[in-house]
Design an enzyme around this catalytic site. Sequence first.
Site, mmCIF file in Angstrom:
data_model
loop_
_atom_site.group_PDB
_atom_site.id
_atom_site.type_symbol
_atom_site.label_atom_id
_atom_site.label_comp_id
_atom_site.label_asym_id
_atom_site.label_seq_id
_atom_site.Cartn_x
_atom_site.Cartn_y
_atom_site.Cartn_z
ATOM 1 N N TYR A 99 32.412 37.264 45.003
ATOM 2 C CA TYR A 99 31.642 38.388 44.742
ATOM 3 C C TYR A 99 31.775 39.177 43.413
ATOM 4 O O TYR A 99 32.688 38.542 42.416
ATOM 5 C CB TYR A 99 32.265 39.334 45.998
ATOM 6 N N GLU A 100 31.060 40.164 43.159
ATOM 7 C CA GLU A 100 31.127 41.037 41.868
ATOM 8 C C GLU A 100 30.603 40.010 40.925
ATOM 9 O O GLU A 100 30.729 40.134 39.687
ATOM 10 C CB GLU A 100 32.466 41.452 41.662
ATOM 11 N N GLY A 101 29.660 39.095 41.297
ATOM 12 C CA GLY A 101 28.887 38.105 40.396
ATOM 13 C C GLY A 101 29.878 36.907 40.453
ATOM 14 O O GLY A 101 31.082 36.832 40.101
#
Length: 575
Positions: A424-426
């Site tokens: 997550y978050e890239g």
Amino acid sequence: MPYLYRAPLREMRFVIERVLHAPALWAQCEAWVDLDMGTVGAVLEEAARFASEVLQPINAAGDAQGCRLQDGSVRTPDAFPAAYKAFVEGGWPALPCSPDWGGQGLPMLVDAAVREMLSACNHGWNMYPDLLHGAYETLKAHGTDELKSRYLEDVATGRTLAAMALTEPQAGSDLGVLTTKAQPQPDGTLRVSGSKIFISGADHDLTEQIVHFVLCRLPDASPGTKGITLVIVPKWLPDGRRNTWAVTGIEHKMGIHGSATCAVSYDGATSWIVGQPHCGLAAMFLMMNSARLHVGLQGLGHQQMATQNALRHAAERVQMKQPIQRHPAMRQLLLRLQVLTQAQRVLAYRAALAIDVAAAHPDAGEREAAQKIAGLLTPLVKAWLTQQGFAAASDALQVFGGYGYTREYGVEQTLRDSRIAMVYEGTNEIQAIDLLQRKVLADGGAALALLLAELEAEATRCAEVPALQDYADALRGQIAQSRSATAAVQAQAASDAEAALRVADDYLMGTAHLLLAWALAASARAALDEPDRAWAHTKTEQLRHGLQALLPDAAPHWLRVHAVARPLPQVSPAT
């Protein structure tokens, strides 16, 4: 054997005070001119107490109980609301926020050390406040005066929690294809309609008010990312009415069961624009970049938790008439865990310090340089520390043997919880592309040159000490590798659009080892001035092991970067 946490306060102080010399930089900034290590130490000690005495004891129970959807509302594990109430009453959410908005105004570096502890002890619980600072920065920078007056202080102090609503079933990493719509209204509000998934903390019972930062499209939006607008969608409207969005489901996940990962339907929900129309990604990046640093700190926290419990088990577990920590295979593994955790703490704290300097240094040139360094280090911290967070948990489980595969010993939860941070978050692959394409190639290597100059200076300082000559040589070798690899990619990328994409992962890992060499060298030099010589000797021996046994892992990454001209074959069909 209980799975326990003891905050590495001495290591934290060593990095902050002796490796990074943060107090000297703080003294140059008006906001922190009176901040000393006595105050910082007291903050860290109290945070350690909260993490180990409040959060860690409810971690396993929260994992077992998980979250549930009841009458349309999300209920978190039973002990979570009281822990969050204590967190807010202790002033922890407001630690790095401006006193103008109810904050304590402390540096991000101090907050980073605190967040490492929170993530180590209870990742699932920490997911709820972990987005707060990014939400605060986004609203402070891009919100209207009315929005700031209505929400900013409550976000800064944690009385209101925030969620980030980006992902849709067809729009994960490719935000340009999201379809959520926002229809302007005569009163200046917008009505948001659409569905989002994978929203951490979209609903819960920790705070009454929750604000969603939602990416959407206005009717006149152009295709792609240039047509995205950011809006704020509160759970409760200013007139006391419940907004028209609903949680349609909670994901059943591999880990972080205490964190409510929700699917949400927005049915004409009332919202307000944050920033300018069609410029939503630029506003959202403040929130995302903060989140990426915090995700890296999650990886660091998992490393610390797994490592210290593996060390404790290895000291107590006797096999073949001696503790297993004395067996060379286990000793090698444990040393790897210790050295990488220590070195990655140096990197994470250096990134946080760069953010502090970029925000508060009186010299504009220093602020600009620090901003570039922070931009380079953020994807490295996010990707390398989360990759190692999962690897460390897996290695630590190996130390426990079959016991580690059972719930009783705790490390299996660390392994499960740590895996999501690579996604997550890239994703980490996106972080690698961000590093190479946007942070290195886009400016012709100017930001990288600033970083390499800093590392060259460290190599020079080490070379002046005969006992540290091998550190200087190793660091200079990695600097040379970085320059050569970067030049090779720059040359190939001029005529080959895929070149950087082919080698981005290896380039990030090569650069990570460059920074490993720097962290080892800087730490070894700092240990020379440590008054406790026995502690310093043990640390120096471990650092030299890292130099000899871990740094050679850089070679295959740099080798593959130099093979940039080789095109990738196509993947065969699934069978």
